[in-house]
Design a protein around this motif. Structure first.
Motif, PDB file in Angstrom:
ATOM      1  N   SER A  41       0.832  -1.206   0.000  1.00  0.00           N
ATOM      2  CA  SER A  41       0.000   0.000   0.000  1.00  0.00           C
ATOM      3  C   SER A  41       0.865   1.253   0.000  1.00  0.00           C
ATOM      4  O   SER A  41       0.552   2.244  -0.682  1.00  0.00           O
ATOM      5  CB  SER A  41      -0.939   0.006   1.214  1.00  0.00           C
ATOM      6  OG  SER A  41      -1.850  -1.056   1.132  1.00  0.00           O
ATOM      7  N   ALA A  45       0.907   3.986  -2.948  1.00  0.00           N
ATOM      8  CA  ALA A  45       0.646   5.402  -2.666  1.00  0.00           C
ATOM      9  C   ALA A  45       1.764   6.291  -3.199  1.00  0.00           C
ATOM     10  O   ALA A  45       1.511   7.425  -3.633  1.00  0.00           O
ATOM     11  CB  ALA A  45       0.468   5.609  -1.158  1.00  0.00           C
ATOM     12  N   GLY A  70      -9.294  -4.705   0.610  1.00  0.00           N
ATOM     13  CA  GLY A  70      -9.308  -3.255   0.826  1.00  0.00           C
ATOM     14  C   GLY A  70      -8.242  -2.558  -0.002  1.00  0.00           C
ATOM     15  O   GLY A  70      -8.496  -1.508  -0.604  1.00  0.00           O
ATOM     16  N   MET A  71      -7.042  -3.143  -0.051  1.00  0.00           N
ATOM     17  CA  MET A  71      -5.958  -2.560  -0.850  1.00  0.00           C
ATOM     18  C   MET A  71      -6.349  -2.541  -2.327  1.00  0.00           C
ATOM     19  O   MET A  71      -6.168  -1.531  -3.009  1.00  0.00           O
ATOM     20  CB  MET A  71      -4.667  -3.359  -0.655  1.00  0.00           C
ATOM     21  CG  MET A  71      -3.499  -2.847  -1.472  1.00  0.00           C
ATOM     22  SD  MET A  71      -1.996  -3.832  -1.297  1.00  0.00           S
ATOM     23  CE  MET A  71      -2.473  -5.343  -2.157  1.00  0.00           C
ATOM     24  N   ASN A  73      -9.352  -2.545  -3.638  1.00  0.00           N
ATOM     25  CA  ASN A  73     -10.427  -1.563  -3.844  1.00  0.00           C
ATOM     26  C   ASN A  73      -9.884  -0.141  -3.880  1.00  0.00           C
ATOM     27  O   ASN A  73     -10.347   0.691  -4.662  1.00  0.00           O
ATOM     28  CB  ASN A  73     -11.497  -1.702  -2.763  1.00  0.00           C
ATOM     29  CG  ASN A  73     -12.313  -2.959  -2.932  1.00  0.00           C
ATOM     30  OD1 ASN A  73     -12.416  -3.515  -4.029  1.00  0.00           O
ATOM     31  ND2 ASN A  73     -12.888  -3.447  -1.842  1.00  0.00           N
ATOM     32  N   ARG A  74      -8.886   0.155  -3.053  1.00  0.00           N
ATOM     33  CA  ARG A  74      -8.271   1.499  -3.079  1.00  0.00           C
ATOM     34  C   ARG A  74      -7.530   1.721  -4.398  1.00  0.00           C
ATOM     35  O   ARG A  74      -7.570   2.810  -4.956  1.00  0.00           O
ATOM     36  CB  ARG A  74      -7.333   1.681  -1.881  1.00  0.00           C
ATOM     37  CG  ARG A  74      -8.051   1.854  -0.556  1.00  0.00           C
ATOM     38  CD  ARG A  74      -7.099   2.214   0.571  1.00  0.00           C
ATOM     39  NE  ARG A  74      -6.074   1.215   0.845  1.00  0.00           N
ATOM     40  CZ  ARG A  74      -6.248   0.117   1.584  1.00  0.00           C
ATOM     41  NH1 ARG A  74      -7.430  -0.134   2.129  1.00  0.00           N
ATOM     42  NH2 ARG A  74      -5.246  -0.717   1.789  1.00  0.00           N
ATOM     43  N   VAL A  75      -6.864   0.686  -4.886  1.00  0.00           N
ATOM     44  CA  VAL A  75      -6.121   0.804  -6.141  1.00  0.00           C
ATOM     45  C   VAL A  75      -7.086   1.044  -7.298  1.00  0.00           C
ATOM     46  O   VAL A  75      -6.817   1.852  -8.189  1.00  0.00           O
ATOM     47  CB  VAL A  75      -5.261  -0.463  -6.390  1.00  0.00           C
ATOM     48  CG1 VAL A  75      -4.684  -0.469  -7.790  1.00  0.00           C
ATOM     49  CG2 VAL A  75      -4.149  -0.549  -5.352  1.00  0.00           C
ATOM     50  N   TYR A  76      -8.237   0.349  -7.300  1.00  0.00           N
ATOM     51  CA  TYR A  76      -9.238   0.512  -8.358  1.00  0.00           C
ATOM     52  C   TYR A  76      -9.648   1.970  -8.518  1.00  0.00           C
ATOM     53  O   TYR A  76      -9.930   2.426  -9.621  1.00  0.00           O
ATOM     54  CB  TYR A  76     -10.505  -0.298  -8.032  1.00  0.00           C
ATOM     55  CG  TYR A  76     -10.555  -1.654  -8.672  1.00  0.00           C
ATOM     56  CD1 TYR A  76     -10.604  -1.819 -10.059  1.00  0.00           C
ATOM     57  CD2 TYR A  76     -10.594  -2.792  -7.891  1.00  0.00           C
ATOM     58  CE1 TYR A  76     -10.664  -3.069 -10.629  1.00  0.00           C
ATOM     59  CE2 TYR A  76     -10.658  -4.050  -8.452  1.00  0.00           C
ATOM     60  CZ  TYR A  76     -10.695  -4.187  -9.823  1.00  0.00           C
ATOM     61  OH  TYR A  76     -10.757  -5.421 -10.400  1.00  0.00           O
ATOM     62  N   ARG A  77      -9.699   2.717  -7.423  1.00  0.00           N
ATOM     63  CA  ARG A  77     -10.154   4.100  -7.469  1.00  0.00           C
ATOM     64  C   ARG A  77      -9.116   5.053  -8.051  1.00  0.00           C
ATOM     65  O   ARG A  77      -9.449   6.142  -8.481  1.00  0.00           O
ATOM     66  CB  ARG A  77     -10.547   4.570  -6.069  1.00  0.00           C
ATOM     67  CG  ARG A  77     -11.852   3.965  -5.619  1.00  0.00           C
ATOM     68  CD  ARG A  77     -12.279   4.480  -4.273  1.00  0.00           C
ATOM     69  NE  ARG A  77     -12.247   3.323  -3.373  1.00  0.00           N
ATOM     70  CZ  ARG A  77     -11.810   3.325  -2.143  1.00  0.00           C
ATOM     71  NH1 ARG A  77     -11.380   4.425  -1.604  1.00  0.00           N
ATOM     72  NH2 ARG A  77     -11.816   2.233  -1.420  1.00  0.00           N
ATOM     73  N   THR A  78      -7.847   4.633  -8.050  1.00  0.00           N
ATOM     74  CA  THR A  78      -6.778   5.546  -8.439  1.00  0.00           C
ATOM     75  C   THR A  78      -6.038   5.148  -9.708  1.00  0.00           C
ATOM     76  O   THR A  78      -5.655   6.010 -10.491  1.00  0.00           O
ATOM     77  CB  THR A  78      -5.743   5.642  -7.283  1.00  0.00           C
ATOM     78  OG1 THR A  78      -6.437   5.883  -6.066  1.00  0.00           O
ATOM     79  CG2 THR A  78      -4.755   6.751  -7.529  1.00  0.00           C
TER      80      THR A  78
END
Length: 186
Positions: A41, A45, A70-71, A73-78
């Protein structure tokens, strides 16, 4: 922790500058510990994989690791993400795989049974074929259930041992019921 993550980042950046882009292949991500997720993560980032590498994550969909999910899903957004779902082999593919391993065309009945009992899972299929090769007569005359090789038994046992007692009891009830049942019945 921040200093450790930064040091890891600098080591990877140095390696990438010296040798080129780095391929990170995280296999069996469903079993990854939280420290690995935290480091990845951090690297995500920083944008490390955009400039210095590629991250490939392989995981089983039936086993969930909330931190990994969770990691992701965060990557999908960015970042752009390509998701590839691998299905089991079809009967024709199982026949080709079996033929390569056996150096001869297996009987159609064996392929049908192999497909039915493994759902096309290549690991299970290969282990069963290898086990059958130890008793060559059983390849041609396979009329009963296919054997469960020790390698598959050990894998399943290890996975079951990781479950809590309630989950194991539910699986035991499901096994007694059979392959098809409603959730209400269970």
């Amino acid at each position: 922790r921040q200093n450790l993550f930064e040091a890891i980042s600098q080591v990877f950046e140095h390696q990438a500058e010296k040798y080129g882009r780095i391929l990170f292949f995280l296999d069996d991500a469903q079993w990854v510990d939280s420290q690995t997720v935290q480091v990845l993560s951090y690297l995500i980032a920083l944008g490390f994989f955009e400039t210095h590498g590629l991250l490939v994550i392989a995981k089983r969909t039936e086993e969930v690791n909330p931190e990994v999910e969770g990691m992701i899903n965060r990557v999908y957004r960015t970042y752009p993400v390509t998701k590839i779902t691998l299905n089991g082999l079809c009967p024709n593919e199982l026949a080709m795989l079996s033929q390569q391993v056996l150096n001869t065309a297996p009987p159609a009945s064996l392929i049908e049974q192999l497909y039915r009992e493994t759902n096309g899972n290549p690991f299970f299929a290969l282990e069963i074929i290898r086990h059958l090769m130890e008793q060559p007569s059983s390849i041609k005359d396979q009329t009963t259930s296919l054997p469960l090789p020790e390698s598959i038994n050990a894998l399943i046992t290890a996975r079951l041992n990781n479950l809590d007692e309630r989950s194991r009891n539910i699986l035991l009830a499901a096994a007694v019921i059979g392959n098809n049942f409603s959730l209400d019945l269970l």
